[in-house]
Each structure stands twice: as C-alpha cells, then as structure tokens.
Design a protein around this motif. Structure first.
Motif, PDB file in Angstrom:
ATOM      1  N   GLY A 133       0.749  12.349 -17.780  1.00  0.00           N
ATOM      2  CA  GLY A 133       1.631  13.210 -18.913  1.00  0.00           C
ATOM      3  C   GLY A 133       2.470  12.242 -19.418  1.00  0.00           C
ATOM      4  O   GLY A 133       2.706  10.973 -19.336  1.00  0.00           O
ATOM      5  N   SER A 134       3.692  12.964 -19.915  1.00  0.00           N
ATOM      6  CA  SER A 134       4.832  12.407 -20.479  1.00  0.00           C
ATOM      7  C   SER A 134       5.565  11.583 -19.456  1.00  0.00           C
ATOM      8  O   SER A 134       5.373  11.940 -18.424  1.00  0.00           O
ATOM      9  N   VAL A 135       6.415  10.565 -19.945  1.00  0.00           N
ATOM     10  CA  VAL A 135       7.229   9.690 -18.799  1.00  0.00           C
ATOM     11  C   VAL A 135       8.143  10.915 -18.203  1.00  0.00           C
ATOM     12  O   VAL A 135       8.107  10.588 -16.775  1.00  0.00           O
ATOM     13  N   SER A 136       8.782  11.500 -18.719  1.00  0.00           N
ATOM     14  CA  SER A 136       9.825  12.261 -18.241  1.00  0.00           C
ATOM     15  C   SER A 136       9.113  13.302 -17.179  1.00  0.00           C
ATOM     16  O   SER A 136       9.723  13.691 -16.210  1.00  0.00           O
ATOM     17  N   PHE A 174       0.734  -1.318  -0.083  1.00  0.00           N
ATOM     18  CA  PHE A 174       0.085  -0.006  -0.006  1.00  0.00           C
ATOM     19  C   PHE A 174       0.891   1.388  -0.130  1.00  0.00           C
ATOM     20  O   PHE A 174       0.296   2.316  -0.344  1.00  0.00           O
ATOM     21  N   SER A 175       2.197   1.048   0.138  1.00  0.00           N
ATOM     22  CA  SER A 175       2.944   2.329   0.353  1.00  0.00           C
ATOM     23  C   SER A 175       3.474   2.727  -0.898  1.00  0.00           C
ATOM     24  O   SER A 175       4.183   3.886  -0.932  1.00  0.00           O
ATOM     25  N   GLN A 176       3.535   2.174  -1.989  1.00  0.00           N
ATOM     26  CA  GLN A 176       4.299   2.172  -3.329  1.00  0.00           C
ATOM     27  C   GLN A 176       3.556   3.227  -4.071  1.00  0.00           C
ATOM     28  O   GLN A 176       2.425   3.255  -4.408  1.00  0.00           O
ATOM     29  N   TYR A 177       4.152   4.498  -4.538  1.00  0.00           N
ATOM     30  CA  TYR A 177       3.850   4.884  -5.651  1.00  0.00           C
ATOM     31  C   TYR A 177       3.953   4.152  -6.963  1.00  0.00           C
ATOM     32  O   TYR A 177       4.903   3.514  -6.934  1.00  0.00           O
ATOM     33  N   ARG A 178       3.052   4.342  -7.917  1.00  0.00           N
ATOM     34  CA  ARG A 178       3.293   3.518  -9.015  1.00  0.00           C
ATOM     35  C   ARG A 178       3.026   4.332 -10.317  1.00  0.00           C
ATOM     36  O   ARG A 178       2.176   5.326 -10.489  1.00  0.00           O
ATOM     37  N   MET A 179       4.238   4.212 -11.098  1.00  0.00           N
ATOM     38  CA  MET A 179       4.085   4.978 -12.492  1.00  0.00           C
ATOM     39  C   MET A 179       3.678   3.850 -13.671  1.00  0.00           C
ATOM     40  O   MET A 179       4.616   2.825 -13.604  1.00  0.00           O
ATOM     41  N   ASN A 228       7.856  11.476 -14.127  1.00  0.00           N
ATOM     42  CA  ASN A 228       9.278  11.088 -13.369  1.00  0.00           C
ATOM     43  C   ASN A 228       9.701  12.394 -12.593  1.00  0.00           C
ATOM     44  O   ASN A 228      10.092  12.315 -11.214  1.00  0.00           O
ATOM     45  N   ARG A 229       9.747  13.716 -13.063  1.00  0.00           N
ATOM     46  CA  ARG A 229      10.179  14.944 -12.407  1.00  0.00           C
ATOM     47  C   ARG A 229       8.972  15.177 -11.522  1.00  0.00           C
ATOM     48  O   ARG A 229       9.472  15.413 -10.171  1.00  0.00           O
ATOM     49  N   ILE A 230       7.863  14.891 -11.431  1.00  0.00           N
ATOM     50  CA  ILE A 230       7.003  15.342 -10.153  1.00  0.00           C
ATOM     51  C   ILE A 230       7.243  14.256  -9.303  1.00  0.00           C
ATOM     52  O   ILE A 230       7.237  14.790  -7.956  1.00  0.00           O
ATOM     53  N   TRP A 231       7.443  12.870  -9.499  1.00  0.00           N
ATOM     54  CA  TRP A 231       7.474  12.027  -8.432  1.00  0.00           C
ATOM     55  C   TRP A 231       8.854  12.374  -7.764  1.00  0.00           C
ATOM     56  O   TRP A 231       9.154  12.269  -6.606  1.00  0.00           O
ATOM     57  N   GLN A 232      10.178  12.530  -8.393  1.00  0.00           N
ATOM     58  CA  GLN A 232      11.196  12.867  -8.022  1.00  0.00           C
ATOM     59  C   GLN A 232      11.215  14.367  -6.975  1.00  0.00           C
ATOM     60  O   GLN A 232      11.923  14.208  -5.888  1.00  0.00           O
ATOM     61  N   HIS A 233      10.646  15.124  -7.543  1.00  0.00           N
ATOM     62  CA  HIS A 233      10.599  16.487  -6.672  1.00  0.00           C
ATOM     63  C   HIS A 233       9.537  16.249  -5.622  1.00  0.00           C
ATOM     64  O   HIS A 233      10.057  16.880  -4.304  1.00  0.00           O
ATOM     65  N   HIS A 234       8.766  15.367  -5.663  1.00  0.00           N
ATOM     66  CA  HIS A 234       7.828  15.078  -4.371  1.00  0.00           C
ATOM     67  C   HIS A 234       8.619  14.436  -3.315  1.00  0.00           C
ATOM     68  O   HIS A 234       8.477  14.800  -2.045  1.00  0.00           O
ATOM     69  N   ILE A 235       9.488  13.092  -3.720  1.00  0.00           N
ATOM     70  CA  ILE A 235      10.137  12.667  -2.835  1.00  0.00           C
ATOM     71  C   ILE A 235      11.413  13.555  -2.058  1.00  0.00           C
ATOM     72  O   ILE A 235      11.629  13.491  -0.939  1.00  0.00           O
ATOM     73  N   ILE A 236      12.194  14.406  -3.002  1.00  0.00           N
ATOM     74  CA  ILE A 236      13.086  15.084  -2.588  1.00  0.00           C
ATOM     75  C   ILE A 236      12.807  16.250  -1.716  1.00  0.00           C
ATOM     76  O   ILE A 236      13.425  16.444  -0.602  1.00  0.00           O
ATOM     77  N   TRP A 237      11.775  16.859  -2.009  1.00  0.00           N
ATOM     78  CA  TRP A 237      11.323  18.132  -1.319  1.00  0.00           C
ATOM     79  C   TRP A 237      10.798  17.606   0.075  1.00  0.00           C
ATOM     80  O   TRP A 237      11.306  18.293   0.988  1.00  0.00           O
ATOM     81  N   TYR A 238       9.977  16.704   0.143  1.00  0.00           N
ATOM     82  CA  TYR A 238       9.497  16.382   1.507  1.00  0.00           C
ATOM     83  C   TYR A 238      10.466  15.554   2.313  1.00  0.00           C
ATOM     84  O   TYR A 238      10.174  15.541   3.500  1.00  0.00           O
TER      85      TYR A 238
END
Length: 204
Positions: A103-106, A62-67, A109-119
């Motif tokens: 959206g596009s794969v790139s 249940f914890s996984q973000y899925r792309m 990916n940026r949205i997910w990475q920014h989310h993880i890094i920022w928080y």
C-alpha cells in the motif's frame, strides 16, 4: 508435489497489481523471515537480505520487519508485477507470518506502528497482571489459584510477544523463537490448574 509446509528450496511468490498514473510512494511491509529473500518489482531487484543460494539460506537478521519503498522510476502506469524469491530449508523457516502488506508508505507505516503498539501494550498488561498476582500469592500462599493465575498471565503475555514477533525484535536470538511454543504449552497448563484450584477451594 510438495505442499507449502514441506517444500524445501527456492520459492517464488508473485502478485500483479494495478497502479493509476497519480499513485506514488508505494511500499511493501514484509514480516520477519528466517530465510534470505529478494524482492523484485517488474523484474528489477529493489531489496535483498543477502544473496539467495543453496549453500547458506539463513537470514542473519530474522527478527526484522522490513518496509521496502518502491522506486518511482520502476512503477508503471497500469499493471505491475511484484515478486519475492525466498529460499526455504529445514533450518530456515521462511516468513514467520502470513501478513505481507502492500500500500502507500503512510498506510504501511500505520499498520506496522499499530501492530507494535497493540501487541506491546497487550503483553505489558498481561505481564503486569502476572507479577501483581504473583505478589498476591507470596502474601497468601494458601490461595494457590493466585499462583496459577500469575503463571497464566505471564505465559500468555510472553506468548503474545513471540506470536507478534515483538519479543524477537527486542531479543534477536533463536531461543526467543522457542519461547513462544513453550509459553503456549504453559498457558494451557496454568488454565487447567487455575480452574482446578478454584473448584477445589469452592468445594472444600
């Protein structure tokens, strides 16, 4: 009829989107979910956590973000239909966030990475400040506001880890979901105690 918050059973979410002929590499970022779900593109299944049924609706991970990357062969020029079939029960709470990105794969990916890094950075800074002021309190135990500020920073940092689901990704356990509301309560308690201790010191 039931509202979204009280509904129990199989729920469908649908979204139509337009694709130009030159657009490919489309992906969907799905937040963590306590429920099993299927993703369908133009009525073809492209992703499934587990079989969605009435007998067992809780997702194991249940914890996984899925792309989910859309197969090019299923993307039509013009209108496309995206659907998510999800099983909602009292034991399985559906999606833990309203943020589902398409959206596009790139870009996804940026949205997910920014989310993880920022928080992660924000939580680390708050937890570090909490530990820093906790050591200050041990050195100056007569100044109680150091303890309250340390508790505030630690609680807020842990609450952010829970709110962003980063903490659940680190420790995939239902206990980690309970920590978030508890830390939210502790944040309020430490804020009140911090200001009371500051006022008490000021007027003594």
């Amino acid at each position: 009829s039931d509202t979204g918050e009280t509904y129990r059973g199989v729920a469908w979410f649908r979204q139509n989107f337009i694709v130009n002929c030159h657009i490919r590499d489309i992906a969907l970022l799905i937040p963590p979910s306590g429920s099993k779900f299927d993703v369908l593109l133009n009525e073809s299944s492209i992703y499934s956590t587990d079989a969605v049924s009435d007998e067992n609706s809780t997702s194991k991970h249940f914890s996984q973000y899925r792309m989910v990357v859309f197969p090019d062969s299923l993307i039509h020029e013009g209108e496309n239909i995206l659907a998510i079939r999800l099983h909602q029960t009292p034991a399985a709470w559906g999606f833990y966030s309203n943020n589902i990105f398409l959206g596009s794969v790139s870009r996804v990916n940026r949205i997910w990475q920014h989310h993880i890094i920022w928080y992660s950075i924000l939580s680390f800074v708050l937890i570090f400040l909490g530990m820093y002021y906790l050591f200050h309190y041990f050195a100056r135990k007569n100044e109680l506001y150091y303890l309250h500020y340390a508790g505030l920073s630690l609680s807020f940092g842990l609450w952010i880890l829970g709110f962003s689901m980063v903490g659940v990704m680190i420790w995939e356990n239902m206990v980690s979901l309970i920590i978030q509301p508890l830390c939210g309560i502790m944040v309020v308690i430490f804020i009140v105690n911090f200001f009371l201790s500051r006022l008490e010191k000021r007027y003594i």
